[in-house]
Design an enzyme around this catalytic site. Structure first.
Site, short mmCIF file in Angstrom:
data_model
loop_
_atom_site.label_atom_id
_atom_site.label_comp_id
_atom_site.label_asym_id
_atom_site.label_seq_id
_atom_site.Cartn_x
_atom_site.Cartn_y
_atom_site.Cartn_z
N GLU A 186 -10.40 -1.21 3.97
CA GLU A 186 -9.07 -0.71 4.26
C GLU A 186 -8.83 0.62 3.55
O GLU A 186 -9.56 1.00 2.63
CB GLU A 186 -8.00 -1.72 3.84
CG GLU A 186 -8.03 -3.02 4.64
CD GLU A 186 -6.87 -3.94 4.31
OE1 GLU A 186 -6.28 -4.47 5.27
OE2 GLU A 186 -6.57 -4.13 3.12
N ASP A 209 0.79 -1.22 0.00
CA ASP A 209 0.00 0.00 0.00
C ASP A 209 0.83 1.28 0.00
O ASP A 209 1.76 1.43 0.82
CB ASP A 209 -0.89 0.05 1.25
CG ASP A 209 -1.76 -1.17 1.42
OD1 ASP A 209 -1.73 -2.05 0.54
OD2 ASP A 209 -2.46 -1.24 2.45
N PHE A 229 2.10 -0.04 9.98
CA PHE A 229 1.09 -0.23 8.96
C PHE A 229 0.75 1.10 8.29
O PHE A 229 1.39 2.13 8.54
CB PHE A 229 -0.15 -0.88 9.57
CG PHE A 229 -0.07 -2.38 9.73
CD1 PHE A 229 1.14 -3.06 9.63
CD2 PHE A 229 -1.21 -3.12 10.00
CE1 PHE A 229 1.21 -4.44 9.77
CE2 PHE A 229 -1.15 -4.52 10.15
CZ PHE A 229 0.06 -5.17 10.05
N SER A 230 -0.25 1.09 7.44
CA SER A 230 -0.55 2.22 6.56
C SER A 230 -0.97 3.47 7.32
O SER A 230 -1.43 3.41 8.47
CB SER A 230 -1.64 1.84 5.56
OG SER A 230 -1.19 0.84 4.69
N TRP A 233 -4.28 -9.21 -3.57
CA TRP A 233 -3.92 -10.07 -2.44
C TRP A 233 -4.14 -11.55 -2.72
O TRP A 233 -3.59 -12.41 -2.01
CB TRP A 233 -4.67 -9.65 -1.18
CG TRP A 233 -4.03 -8.48 -0.50
CD1 TRP A 233 -4.59 -7.25 -0.29
CD2 TRP A 233 -2.72 -8.41 0.07
NE1 TRP A 233 -3.70 -6.43 0.36
CE2 TRP A 233 -2.55 -7.12 0.60
CE3 TRP A 233 -1.66 -9.32 0.17
CZ2 TRP A 233 -1.37 -6.71 1.22
CZ3 TRP A 233 -0.49 -8.91 0.80
CH2 TRP A 233 -0.36 -7.64 1.32
N ASP A 236 -5.23 2.31 9.18
CA ASP A 236 -5.13 3.06 7.92
C ASP A 236 -5.64 4.49 8.03
O ASP A 236 -6.50 4.92 7.25
CB ASP A 236 -5.86 2.32 6.79
CG ASP A 236 -5.41 0.89 6.62
OD1 ASP A 236 -4.33 0.55 7.14
OD2 ASP A 236 -6.13 0.11 5.98
#
Length: 502
Positions: free
Chosen positions: A209, A27, A83-84, A307, A155
Site C-alpha cells: 500500500e 493514512d 481512499f488514499s 492495523w 493509493d
C-alpha cells in the site's frame, strides 16, 4: 501540537503530534506545501472513531508542529469512499481545471466504488481540484480517470518527472495483493499511459500500500542523485503488523530499478531483517512525502498505529495520531545508500520548554535509578552512552513503580530494544504488549538516542537517525518518572538532557 488539549477524560491526547478532534484517522494523504502552508490530508471517518465512511480530513500548519484541524476536504458519498492519494500543484494548468489565471491544486485519489456507482467493488483513480488553495474541492465529472477493473488498485502518488525521457506526470500506485507497484504517465492528469511494474520484491508478508517515489542526492552530492521507492505493507513488518519498507535505485522515466533488492519475488522470512525499513517499531505506517517543500527538502509523515489493533486502542473521542514530520536524506553507511531520518519542524516556534533536566557523565551500575527532577509526560530526551560490561542499558520513560516503557541497547547483539509490556494499558488487544527490536551499530564508540515522549507514544531516533522505532503506549497520567538502567554490568552515560514540553 494536536487539534485539542488533553483533559482528565482524554488523558492520551498527544501534545506534540496531530490527532483529529473527535474522529478516526489513518493514512496521511495529499501532503503538500502551498502558499506558505503545509497541508496534511488524511483518511478520516467524519462520523465515528472507528474505520469507515472514508473521506479526506484536513489540517494545516506553518511550522510542522502546530496543526489546525480544518473541515473535511473531500467527502465520501453514496457512490464512493475516498481512499488514499496525493495532491499536485498544477502550476501550468495541464489539467485545464484552472480558472481566471488561477492554477489548481489537483487531488488524485482512489475511488472505492459502492453499489450506487455501477462499479461496485472496483478501486480506480479519480480527480478533484481546488481553486482556493486546498480548502474546498470539486470532484472531476469524468471520474474515474484510470480504471484497471481491479478490486485492489489504489493509493496513487503523483510526481512531476523531468529528465531525458521528457517532462510529464508520473503516478505510482499498487496492485495491493499482487505485491506490485504500477507506474503510469500523463501530460494532463486525465489520460494515463502504462509505463512499467515493480515487484514483488523483499517484504511481501502483507498487502502492498501507499507507495512513494522521489530522488535524493547521495551524501548531498547533486551529481549523484538516486531514487527512493517507498512501499508500505500490512502485515509483514519486522516486528509484526504494519510497516514501511524502501528500495534505493534508479528511475529513468519509465522503469524503477532497485539496487537494494534482497529477495526477488516473495520474501524469504529468514532474511526479513535484511530489508530496508523506514521504521522498526510497531506504529509507523503509510508514510508518504510532502510535495513542493522549500529547498527540495524531503519531508514525510506517517500514521502512528498498527492495523493489528488500530480500532481497539483506548482513546476517546478520537482514535489514532500522526507521527512527527521527518526529514529524509540519503547517506552512505558501510558502503551502501541508506535513508537517514531526523525530526523536522520549527521547534523554536514552540513554547519554550517548561523545564529542563541535565545529567553530566555518570557511570550506571546494575539496576534502575530514578532521575529526580526529570519526571514528565511530554519530553524530548537526548542521551549518549558508552557501553561497558552491561548486557543491556537504557532509559525507562513514563514510569511508575515497576511500570514504564524501556528503551535500551544490547551491545553484544547489536540490538535496540523497546519493551512496552509494562507500559500501561495493554490488555485491549492480545498483540499489543510487545518487546520489539532493531539492529543498531556502534558509532565512534557511542550509542546516541533521541526520544520524543508524548502522552500516548514514544518515537526513537538512534545514531543520528540511522535507525528509528515508533511505538504507541497508554500509561497512567501519574506515570511520569524517567529512569536509567543497566543489566548484567555497567555502562556510562556521556550526557543526558531532557526538555519538558508539558
Amino acid at each position: 501540537m494536536t487539534a485539542a488539549t488533553a483533559t482528565t477524560t482524554d488523558i492520551f491526547r498527544p501534545a506534540l503530534h496531530y490527532s483529529a478532534g473527535s474522529t478516526w484517522l489513518n493514512d496521511p494523504n495529499g501532503l503538500i506545501h502551498h502558499d506558505g502552508v503545509y497541508h496534511l490530508y488524511y483518511q478520516n471517518n467524519p462520523l465515528d472513531s472507528v474505520w469507515g465512511n472514508l473521506s479526506w480530513g484536513h489540517a494545516t500548519s506553518a511550522d510542522l508542529l502546530t496543526w489546525t484541524e480544518r473541515p473535511v476536504a473531500i467527502s465520501c458519498d453514496e457512490k464512493e469512499d475516498i481512499f488514499s492519494g496525493s495532491i499536485v500543484f498544477d502550476r501550468h494548468n495541464t489539467s485545464g481545471f484552472g480558472q481566471d489565471g488561477t492554477a489548481p491544486l489537483v487531488a488524485i485519489y482512489t475511488s472505492a466504488f459502492k453499489a450506487a456507482s455501477g462499479l461496485e467493488g472496483i478501486q480506480a483513480q479519480s480527480l478533484a481540484y481546488s481553486l482556493d488553495g486546498g480548502y474546498t474541492w470539486t470532484k472531476h465529472t469524468g471520474n474515474p480517470v484510470l480504471n484497471r477493473n481491479s478490486a485492489e488498485f489504489r493509493d496513487p502518488k503523483v510526481i512531476r518527472y523531468s529528465g531525458p525521457s521528457g517532462d510529464y506526470w508520473v503516478m505510482v500506485a499498487v496492485e495491493a495483493k499482487d505485491f506490485q507497484v504500477v507506474l503510469y504517465k500523463s501530460h494532463d492528469l486525465k489520460s494515463w499511459e502504462y509505463l512499467s511494474t515493480f515487484g514483488p520484491a523483499n517484504a511481501t508478508g502483507g498487502v502492498w500500500e501507499c507507495p512513494d517515489l522521489f530522488p535524493l542526492p547521495l551524501d548531498g552530492d547533486p551529481n549523484n542523485v538516486q531514487w527512493v521507492l517507498i512501499v508500505n505493507l500490512n502485515p509483514g513488518g519486522p516486528n509484526l503488523g504494519s510497516a514501511g519498507q524502501y528500495f534505493v535505485g534508479d528511475f529513468d522515466g519509465t522503469t524503477f530499478s532497485s539496487a537494494t533488492t534482497v529477495t526477488e519475488g516473495h520474501q524469504d522470512s529468514e532474511r526479513l531483517r535484511e530489508y530496508r525499513w523506514l521504521d522498526w517499531g510497531r506504529d509507523y505506517y503509510a508514510a508518504v512525502s510532502f510535495a513542493d517543500v522549500p529547498d527540495n527538502r524531503k519531508l514525510t509523515i506517517a500514521w502512528m498505529n498498527n492495523w493489528e489493533y488500530a480500532n481497539s486502542i483506548p482513546t476517546s473521542p478520537w482514535r489514532s495520531p500522526m507521527s512527527l514530520v521527518r526529514e529524509l536524506t540519503l547517506q552512505t553507511v558501510d558502503g551502501e545508500a541508506h535513508l537517514i531520518q531526523q525530526p523536522a519542524g520549527d521547534w523554536a516556534a514552540l513554547d519554550a520548554p517548561v523545564a529542563n533536566f541535565s545529567l553530566p557523565e555518570t557511570a550506571i551500575s546494575q539496576g534502575t535509578t530514578i532521575l529526580d527532577g526529570a519526571a514528565g509526560t511530554v519530553q524530548r530526551i537526548d542521551v549518549s552512552w558508552t557501553p561497558g560490561t552491561a548486557e543491556e542499558f537504557g532509559v525507562v520513560v513514563r514510569g511508575e513503580g515497576g511500570q514504564g516503557t524501556r528503551i535500551g541497547v544490547r551491545p553484544a547483539e547489536g540490538t535496540l530494544v523497546v519493551d512496552r509490556r509494562e507500559s500501561g494499558q495493554t490488555d485491549f488487544h492480545e498483540t499489543f504488549a510487545s518487546i520489539d527490536t532493531a539492529p543498531i551499530r556502534l558509532m565512534d564508540g557511542h550509542y546516541k538516542l533521541t526520544l520524543f515522549v508524548d502522552r500516548c507514544s514514544v518515537e526513537v531516533f538512534a545514531q543520528g537517525g540511522q535507525v528509528t522505532m515508533t511505538e504507541l503506549i497508554f500509561p497512567s497520567p501519574t506515570s511520569k518518572d524517567v529512569s536509567v538502567y543497566a543489566l548484567g554490568g555497567s555502562a556510562t552515560i556521556n550526557s543526558l538532557h531532557i526538555s519538558q514540553y508539558a
